[in-house]
Design an enzyme around this catalytic site. Structure first.
Site, PDB file in Angstrom:
ATOM      1  CB  THR A 169      -0.907   0.075   1.254  1.00  0.00           C
ATOM      2  OG1 THR A 169      -0.073   0.227   2.416  1.00  0.00           O
ATOM      3  CG2 THR A 169      -1.754  -1.163   1.398  1.00  0.00           C
ATOM      4  CB  CYS A 170       0.538   4.549  -1.473  1.00  0.00           C
ATOM      5  SG  CYS A 170       0.593   3.781  -3.062  1.00  0.00           S
ATOM      6  CG  ASP A 171      -0.930   4.196   5.160  1.00  0.00           C
ATOM      7  OD1 ASP A 171      -0.069   4.458   6.026  1.00  0.00           O
ATOM      8  OD2 ASP A 171      -2.133   4.466   5.289  1.00  0.00           O
ATOM      9  CG  ASN A 218      -3.275   2.265  -1.620  1.00  0.00           C
ATOM     10  OD1 ASN A 218      -2.138   2.057  -1.243  1.00  0.00           O
ATOM     11  ND2 ASN A 218      -3.653   3.430  -2.086  1.00  0.00           N
TER      12      ASN A 218
END
Ligand SMILES: *Cc1c(COP(=O)(O)O)cnc(C)c1O
Length: 636
Positions: free
Chosen positions: A500-502, A550
């Site tokens: 994920t972009c987290d 996401n």
């Protein structure tokens, strides 16, 4: 690491500690599964499971469910209760219920109901949707259905419909107004309810769910409200409908003392109600039976300091002692153990798809003509520091040079290539320092952190938010293990990050022995061989609480049954497809079909400009549509 062995692998990964008798490290270094403890000859090699999943063409990450483990846990809990009741000469029975909120997957609930049939094991529901489910799922008239949670008139009607069908459905009153609603609805429909009361306990469980008990608990009736309930029922000629006392002081009780205290308090309430003339048949001790996620068998938040047998003994003997003292009959015992039933049966298998390392790229650091003296300085440090003795000083100097270089770069004194050289040499120095102090007894504090900053991050093809929500939400520890190669020394210290972009999408809490660490030793990645890791004990809550952060959707699942006649001792009974991109887009209100048409129009427009030829246009259009119907995770 030099004397690496299977025993050493067991120590580092603790598989037998948290494995509950179901998982071990095999002689060949792979995780082995013994899903039926009474039949240890059934031994499944996880590597064969992975191979079979690949042969079936199922894409990773995958949830693997071992149905035999579910069945074994249902049988264990019921058998332990039966045996303990017999040994204690307890006059009541055990009639447990499985709380479906812990894992509502149809296949899971069906398996539990089936495995529980010989024990008349029932179900518990806490919402209208769950009630609709359990009404249809468990038709055994000898088992109980317990209804907790907040209720409306429809909820009451559904419960009474169950009564009409001859089922033992107990409505547990969580707050006083529910009682009035239940009595009114029952009278209107002329159906006799079975009523329970949930007591607000003063004893609090220890651990993360401590607030389920105590005076500020969200659920349950105070002692005064319980008495008011009993008297009201009496006034309505319904005292005989009050059959059950319920309490639940929290999930994952880490300390057995909380169980003992709750039993004393609960048993006293039961006994006094009895002496007041309310002869309850059942005492429901709720959930809370914990799982040893970190394998430490301690009061750590992700562990518990007792076994299932010890828990059951405390429940049975605790109740018996109080009843005998008070000279009241032994009630039928109910527990709502969910976590303990489902945690072990499922795990997430994912592939490591890359390694992220701060010091991985090195530029040529050889001296060049006319280079800045900052570059010279750090090179000098790198080349001479072997003779020095004060490593702390080397560390300080190197760090200072690096900081200066960054400032100089911003002030346009150093160029990008010079900065890269300095950075490369800095990491070379740090690596040498790490090797050096590994042999030392005393390590200065700053240098201790080097291990973490030099460690790798293994990139895992999965989403923490979908598959391990509690590691993010409540710092729950879940065991992570390489599924193969444990006979090789694991030479790479790393933490795990998801796709994920987290930046919260990571796992950097592990236990080795009894120690909590931020890195786990793993094996170096090989070019042509996938490296699979398993995230274990995900069957309780994790399976069903994940979200689509996401737009990563639900995982593909394979359901495994053991089968003695098969050379591998197992077969895949079912493959359940996870979410496609289309599925998750639909949930977010998109119309994937319209999107595909729009894309086709845009692509076709490029044909008229000559930018794309018609053949290419068809390929691009098909490709877009295939991705829409494909899996949301990476295709390695
Ligand atoms: C959540 C819950 C359970 C399940 O607890 P576990 O600790 O998972 O066994 C049981 N009873 C009630 C009322 C619950 O809310």
């Amino acid at each position: 690491m030099a004397n690496w062995s299977i025993e050493e692998a067991e120590r580092v990964y603790g598989v037998s500690q948290w494995g509950g008798g179901y998982f071990q490290v095999g002689e060949n270094g792979n995780v082995h599964i013994t899903p039926v403890p009474e039949d240890p000859s059934i031994r499944i090699d996880f590597k064969s499971v992975i191979e079979e999943i690949r042969e079936e063409g199922v894409q990773f990450p995958v949830v693997v469910r071992f149905h035999d483990i579910l069945r074994s846990q249902v049988a264990s809990l019921n058998t332990i209760f039966r045996n303990t009741i017999e040994e204690a000469e307890y006059n009541g029975r055990y009639q447990g219920v499985y709380p479906v909120k812990v894992n509502q997957m149809r296949e899971v609930v069906e398996e539990i109901v089936d495995a529980g049939a010989p024990f008349n094991y029932g179900l518990e529901a806490g919402s209208k949707a769950e009630l609709l489910t359990v009404l249809a799922m468990n038709v055994n008239e000898d088992s109980l259905t317990v209804l907790n949670g907040y209720k409306d008139a429809e909820f009451m009607q559904l419960a009474l419909l169950g009564r009409k069908l001859g089922r033992k459905i107990v409505v547990v009153v969580e707050k006083y107004s529910e009682l009035l609603l239940l009595v009114k609805t029952a009278k209107e429909l002329d159906i006799e309810p079975i009523i329970g009361v949930r007591a607000k306990m003063t004893v609090k469980g220890r651990g993360k769910w401590e607030s389920s008990g105590g005076e500020r608990a969200k659920f349950g009736l105070t002692i005064s409200e319980i008495i008011k309930t009993a008297r009201y029922l009496e006034s309505q000629g319904m005292a005989h409908c009050l059959k059950l006392l319920h309490f639940h002081i929290g999930s994952q009780l880490t300390d057995i003392r909380a169980v003992k205290e709750a039993m004393t308090e609960g048993a006293r309430i039961y006994a006094d109600l009895h002496k007041m003339g309310f002869a309850l048949d059942y005492v429901d001790v709720g959930g809370g039976l914990g799982i040893d996620y970190d394998g430490s068998n301690s009061t750590n938040e992700s562990s518990r300091n007792y076994s299932m047998q010890e828990y059951v003994s405390d429940v049975v003997y605790g109740m018996k002692e109080m009843c005998d003292l008070e000279e009241v009959p032994h009630p039928t015992l109910i527990s709502e153990s969910g976590r303990a039933i489902t945690a072990h049966h499922s795990c997430v298998v994912t592939e490591i798809v890359g390694e992220i390392k701060s010091n991985s790229a090195q530029v040529d650091t050889r001296a060049a003509d006319g280079e800045h003296f900052f570059v010279k300085n750090i090179r000098e440090l790198l080349e001479t520091y072997d003779q020095q003795t004060n490593m702390q000083e080397v560390y300080n100097d190197a760090s200072q040079y690096k900081e200066q270089a960054l400032d100089a770069f911003k002030l346009r004194v150093l160029n990008l290539e010079e900065l890269a050289k300095i950075e490369s040499m800095y990491w070379q120095i740090m690596e040498r320092l790490q090797v050096w102090y590994a042999k030392e007894e005393y390590v200065p504090e700053e240098l201790q952190e080097l291990d973490y900053s030099l460690s790798s991050q293994y990139l895992c093809n999965f989403s923490v938010f979908q598959s391990a929500a509690d590691t993010w939400a409540i710092d729950q520890l879940l065991p992570v293990v390489p599924l193969t190669r444990m006979n090789e020394p694991p030479s790479v210290n790393c933490s795990l990050v998801d796709i994920t972009c987290d930046s919260d999408g990571k796992i950097d809490q592990f236990t080795i022995g009894r120690e909590i660490t931020d890195v786990l030793p793993m094996h170096p990645l090989k070019k042509d061989e996938p490296y699979y890791v398993g995230l274990f004990l995900t069957g309780a809550y994790q399976d069903v609480m994940g979200d689509m952060h996401n737009l990563f959707g639900r995982l593909n699942e394979v359901h495994i049954f053991s089968y003695d006649d098969d050379p591998e001792d197992f077969y895949i009974e079912e493959v359940v497809k996870g979410s496609s991109v289309e599925d998750v887009l639909n949930i977010m209100q998109y119309n994937p079909r319209a999107m595909a048409q729009d894309m086709k129009r845009l692509i076709d427009k490029q044909i008229s400009t000559g930018n794309i030829n018609p053949r290419e246009a068809v390929r691009w259009t098909d490709f877009y549509e295939n991705c829409l119907s494909g899996y949301t995770y990476l295709k390695p």
